[in-house]
Design a protein around this motif. Structure first.
Motif, PDB file in Angstrom:
ATOM      1  N   THR A 167     -70.235 -21.884 -34.476  1.00 36.73           N
ATOM      2  CA  THR A 167     -69.381 -21.300 -33.430  1.00 36.73           C
ATOM      3  C   THR A 167     -70.204 -20.639 -32.341  1.00 36.73           C
ATOM      4  OG1 THR A 167     -69.231 -19.211 -34.667  1.00 36.73           O
ATOM      5  CG2 THR A 167     -67.502 -20.878 -35.057  1.00 36.73           C
ATOM      6  N   LEU A 182     -66.720 -21.877 -27.082  1.00 36.94           N
ATOM      7  CA  LEU A 182     -67.640 -21.427 -28.118  1.00 36.94           C
ATOM      8  C   LEU A 182     -68.321 -20.155 -27.618  1.00 36.94           C
ATOM      9  CD1 LEU A 182     -69.394 -24.862 -28.878  1.00 36.94           C
ATOM     10  CD2 LEU A 182     -67.687 -23.746 -30.341  1.00 36.94           C
ATOM     11  N   ALA A 196     -70.649 -28.868 -32.976  1.00 40.59           N
ATOM     12  CA  ALA A 196     -70.036 -27.674 -33.558  1.00 40.59           C
ATOM     13  C   ALA A 196     -68.967 -28.045 -34.577  1.00 40.59           C
ATOM     14  CB  ALA A 196     -69.433 -26.813 -32.447  1.00 40.59           C
TER      15      ALA A 196
END
Length: 507
Positions: free
Chosen positions: A96, A117, A90
């Motif tokens: 995200t 996340l 990420a």
């Protein structure tokens, strides 16, 4: 853009997270991580199976146009865990959002839920019954017996059904499936898969990284692609299924596989589809190539037990593997890790497990499981052993079979009585006893089969729980009719045996 998580037991092209993803923009994340190899000391064959299958699946996704961020175990940047790898990817991509198919173990579900996340966990619809299906069936029932669930699944799928009636007029042909086997020159041999270059590279990695794990890595012949799994399954249908029913509970010294399918690891990591497997077995009966008792028994293991235990695992929650209704506290004996034993049956089962990461269901239930239950071994230790040593073991399927069915640690949720037996059952269903240092016909004395001693000692120490069980009343009446001096001798000798076991002395 989303990260699409694919775990090592989710190697199916129709996986829910892949279906919902955008191949043009999303990135698949797959990772070989220490947290998954080390939470129990997995058999080297199991680690190699999953890593080799993962690498091949990742390559297929790439060939189909997916962007795959794949981390190998020895990559320098490896974060060491699934959450760590998702966070690393990420950060590198700016993603995200994570799309994941529901993992098969509570610890991973929780790990994903705790990520900083946005994680969407999708239903794993590779199974025949959803969690909602199982919960709807279970709601309001006093007893969650597999047999009733299995019948409902037969009705839902139409497998082995004629209208609303079962083919052959019976739901269950177990009575016909309890024959002892005899070795013969025509017993089928399973299809063995020779390692290709990808698998060979993984074998070298596993050999270097896990030299002390219990189990022999080589020779390695497990299926790691759908095509290889199909070859194994096709060989079973052609050569072994017709006699599978008769001998599915049998055990023979020197015969590791008998008439079993050897597809459980392929099913559990996603190389084969369970409903398709059942339909193809049904087709063998329809074509007249396999008898009904064999096909029904095979389908029941998948459509019945496999789906049922998954439903139990997720319905009962994360604490299920730690249940201990009988308050058993003894440590797991060294013989389970290969220490010498005079018991031929246990020695054979453990040696086979060491060599193949495989034992069939009766070897697991009525040898290693039966002995652990009779000896009062802590079910959490038994659970971790089974999870460690078998290539097909993932907690959703292993924990209910061990904690519930094998060890009665859930207090009878899965079974109405404990699966315990004396040496007589083992002698009837196998040829182990003929080559054993103990004498299965002796009920007491220095050479008495330990299963004989421990069976009665188990029943005696748990009398308050089981004496009123309608399925066990006759057993207790048999015990009560024995001479009082003999009962005292049996209990004393069983106690002495357990003392030796606790000390780690060879038994």
């Amino acid at each position: 853009m989303a990260l699409i998580l694919v775990l090592g037991d989710q190697l199916s092209p129709g996986l829910a997270a892949l279906r919902l993803a955008d191949r043009a923009t999303d990135r698949v994340v797959m990772a070989e991580v220490a947290a998954e190899t080390d939470y129990v000391p997995h058999h080297p064959k199991k680690i190699a199976l999953i890593f080799a299958a993962m690498r091949k699946f990742a390559a297929r996704l790439q060939d189909q146009g997916w962007t795959v961020d794949y981390t190998r175990l020895d990559d320098p940047g490896n974060a060491g865990s699934i959450p760590g790898e998702l966070l690393r990817r990420a950060e590198a991509t700016g993603a995200t959002r994570v799309l994941a198919t529901r993992p098969g173990e509570w610890r991973l579900v929780r790990a994903l839920e705790e990520l900083p996340l946005r994680v969407e966990i999708l239903e794993d619809d590779r199974f025949i019954a959803s969690h909602a299906d199982f919960d709807a069936w279970a709601e309001g029932r006093k007893e969650l017996r597999m047999e009733w669930f299995y019948r409902e699944m037969r009705r839902r799928t139409g497998l082995l059904m004629q209208g609303d009636k079962p083919v052959g007029g019976k739901w269950n042909f177990d009575h016909d499936n309890r024959k002892p086997a005899q070795a013969d020159l025509f017993m089928p041999r399973p299809v063995e898969i020779a390692p290709d270059a990808v698998t060979a590279e993984v074998l070298d990695l596993v050999e270097a990284r896990f030299p002390k794990n219990f189990g022999r890595l080589r020779p390695f012949a497990l299926a790691t692609t759908p095509e290889e799994a199909e070859r194994v399954f096709a060989g079973f249908l052609r050569h072994a299924l017709p006699r599978f029913g008769d001998f599915q509970d049998a055990m023979l010294a020197g015969e590791k596989y008998l008439y079993h399918s050897l597809i459980s690891s392929s099913l559990n990591i996603g190389l084969l589809d369970p409903l398709e497997v059942c339909r193809r077995a049904e087709a063998e009966h329809t074509a007249g190539r396999a008898p009904l008792n064999a096909v029904e028994g095979f389908i029941r293991q998948i459509l019945g037990w496999r789906e049922y235990v998954r439903g139990i695992y997720f319905r009962e929650g994360p604490d299920y593997p730690r249940r201990n209704a009988l308050n058993h506290r003894r440590g797991l004996p060294p013989l389970y890790w290969g220490a010498p034993t005079r018991m031929a049956c246990l020695g054979a089962a453990v040696a086979q497990t060491r060599d193949e990461a495989y034992a069939h269901h009766i070897q697991r239930l009525m040898l290693t499981g039966n002995f652990a239950l009779l000896a009062g071994v802590d079910p959490a230790e038994v659970h971790e052993w089974y999870l460690s040593v078998y290539a097909d073991a993932f907690e959703w399927v292993e924990a209910p079979n061990t904690v519930g069915m094998s060890q009665f640690a859930d207090g009878g949720l899965l079974g109405s009585k404990p699966y315990v037996s004396s040496g007589n059952y083992i002698n009837r269903m196998s040829d182990y006893c003929g080559g054993c240092a103990y004498r299965v016909q002796d009920r007491s004395g220095p050479d008495a089969c330990p299963f004989n001693l421990l069976y009665w000692q188990f029943l005696d120490r748990h009398r308050d729980r089981f004496a009123a069980n309608p399925r066990m009343g006759n057993i207790y009446r048999t015990w009560d009719r024995m001479d009082e001096t003999h009962r005292a001798t049996v209990l004393a000798e069983a106690g002495a045996f357990l003392d030796r076991l606790s000390k780690g002395d060879p038994v």
